[in-house]
Design a protein around this motif. Structure first.
Motif, PDB file in Angstrom:
ATOM      1  N   GLY A   1       1.495  11.022   0.110  1.00 49.07           N
ATOM      2  CA  GLY A   1       1.549  10.167  -1.066  1.00 49.07           C
ATOM      3  C   GLY A   1       0.663   8.939  -0.925  1.00 49.07           C
ATOM      4  O   GLY A   1      -0.071   8.574  -1.846  1.00 49.07           O
TER       5      GLY A   1
ATOM      6  N   LEU B   1      -2.705   7.746  -3.136  1.00 49.67           N
ATOM      7  CA  LEU B   1      -2.905   6.413  -3.689  1.00 49.67           C
ATOM      8  C   LEU B   1      -4.202   5.806  -3.170  1.00 49.67           C
ATOM      9  O   LEU B   1      -4.991   5.246  -3.938  1.00 49.67           O
TER      10      LEU B   1
ATOM     11  N   VAL C   1       2.982   5.372  -6.198  1.00 52.85           N
ATOM     12  CA  VAL C   1       2.952   6.810  -5.949  1.00 52.85           C
ATOM     13  C   VAL C   1       4.364   7.273  -5.623  1.00 52.85           C
ATOM     14  O   VAL C   1       5.146   6.531  -5.026  1.00 52.85           O
TER      15      VAL C   1
ATOM     16  N   TYR D   1       2.814  15.097  -5.355  1.00 59.44           N
ATOM     17  CA  TYR D   1       2.958  13.665  -5.627  1.00 59.44           C
ATOM     18  C   TYR D   1       2.329  13.330  -6.981  1.00 59.44           C
ATOM     19  O   TYR D   1       1.406  13.995  -7.451  1.00 59.44           O
TER      20      TYR D   1
ATOM     21  N   LEU E   1       0.830   9.839  -9.175  1.00 58.59           N
ATOM     22  CA  LEU E   1       0.359   8.467  -9.012  1.00 58.59           C
ATOM     23  C   LEU E   1       0.259   7.798 -10.375  1.00 58.59           C
ATOM     24  O   LEU E   1      -0.313   8.366 -11.303  1.00 58.59           O
TER      25      LEU E   1
ATOM     26  N   TRP F   1       0.205  -0.118  -8.834  1.00 53.97           N
ATOM     27  CA  TRP F   1      -0.198   1.237  -8.453  1.00 53.97           C
ATOM     28  C   TRP F   1       0.936   1.813  -7.615  1.00 53.97           C
ATOM     29  O   TRP F   1       1.203   1.330  -6.505  1.00 53.97           O
TER      30      TRP F   1
ATOM     31  N   ASN G   1       4.269   2.727  -2.153  1.00 54.64           N
ATOM     32  CA  ASN G   1       4.781   4.088  -1.990  1.00 54.64           C
ATOM     33  C   ASN G   1       6.263   3.911  -1.689  1.00 54.64           C
ATOM     34  O   ASN G   1       6.660   3.839  -0.524  1.00 54.64           O
TER      35      ASN G   1
END
Length: 299
Positions: free
Chosen positions: A149, A153, A265, A292, A294, A263, A231
């Protein structure tokens, strides 16, 4: 009497009230590594699920105990509990074992002689991981690899600008990518795990970065940041807890100024879209690959 507690055992095991907490997952706790050898009367451990991490903690506890001191350790039977007795026996101690509330519980009275402590401590200690060329330690999330993940990203992360934060920074993999942008003026790295924080401090030498040992869910948010990268975790004590990631999303929105961007994920199966849409003005799925997804979310 000196008593140590590691983690948060279920109340059915009567955890001691007056004890020094030593879990690296509880900000402000005392590192068990710093407890003097042979100085403690009792230790209660809610054992972690990872083998290297668990044996490291057991060895540190036996090291800290006085001869005749009592070690009381338990774990959910499917998350290391079934191995506890065998692992303790490998240290040359006698073990009493019982079962309760889907857990295995082992009691040890520290003998004069024990074996294998140094090897178990070395196996679970901080180290520079070959291939990563970064400091990490067993027990840290994705401690010996780049999480898929985070890799997704990092692949799509644009050049960032201004002040930002990495929520759940781990040993600093994503922060390293974000700091490649000269437009970043400052970056806070925050993690619940002391071991991750200590590794990140060694891995990130950029003067724009600061690293904090804190719980993202309870940190103060002034709404003045330009960006957030994350994350988020979705396990608590080995069990899936989607509320963790949802809390990270809400905190990301609180930290950002209007127009700021997050941002984030997440594993594909996690239902974060509703939380994102409620917390942000605009949400875009940037990528969906390798299990995953994003998101770019603008406040």
């Amino acid at each position: 009497m000196t008593t140590l507690l590691y983690g948060r055992p279920p109340v059915v095991f009567d955890p001691p009230g007056a004890a020094t907490q030593t879990s690296p997952l509880i900000p402000g706790s005392t590192p068990i590594e710093t407890v003097p050898e042979g100085s403690v009367d009792e230790v209660m451990i809610y054992a972690p699920p990872g083998v290297l991490e668990r044996r490291y903690v057991l060895a540190q506890a036996l090291r800290a105990l006085k001869v005749g001191g009592r070690l009381d350790v338990m774990a959910f039977k499917d998350k290391g509990g079934s191995r506890l007795k065998k692992e303790l026996l490998s240290f040359g101690v006698e073990v009493g074992e019982t079962a309760k509330a889907h857990h295995r519980r082992c009691i040890v009275i520290r003998p004069e002689g024990v074996t294998g402590l140094d090897a178990a401590i070395a196996d679970g200690a901080p180290r520079i991981v070959p291939g990563l060329e970064a400091w990490s330690q067993p027990g840290v999330f994705a401690w010996d690899r780049i999480d898929a993940g985070s890799a997704l990203l990092a692949e799509h992360l644009p050049a960032l600008k201004g002040a930002g934060v990495d929520l759940g920074c781990g040993y600093g993999a994503l922060a390293t990518v974000a700091l490649r942008s000269p437009g970043v003026t400052s970056l806070r790295l925050i993690d619940l795990d002391r071991r991750a924080v200590e590794a990140a401090r060694k891995n990130i030498e950029d003067p724009r970065a600061s690293v904090e040992w804190a719980d993202v869910r309870t940190m103060t948010a002034d709404g003045d940041l330009n960006f957030v990268i994350s994350n988020p975790p979705f396990h608590d004590g080995g069990a899936e807890d989607r509320r963790l990631g949802q809390a990270f999303i809400r905190k990301a929105a609180e930290l950002l100024r209007k127009g700021g961007v997050a941002w984030i994920v997440a594993n594909r199966h996690l239902p974060y879209e509703a939380e994102l849409n409620a917390a942000f003005n605009r949400v875009r799925m940037v990528a969906d690959a390798g299990g995953y997804k994003l998101f770019e979310a603008v406040k």
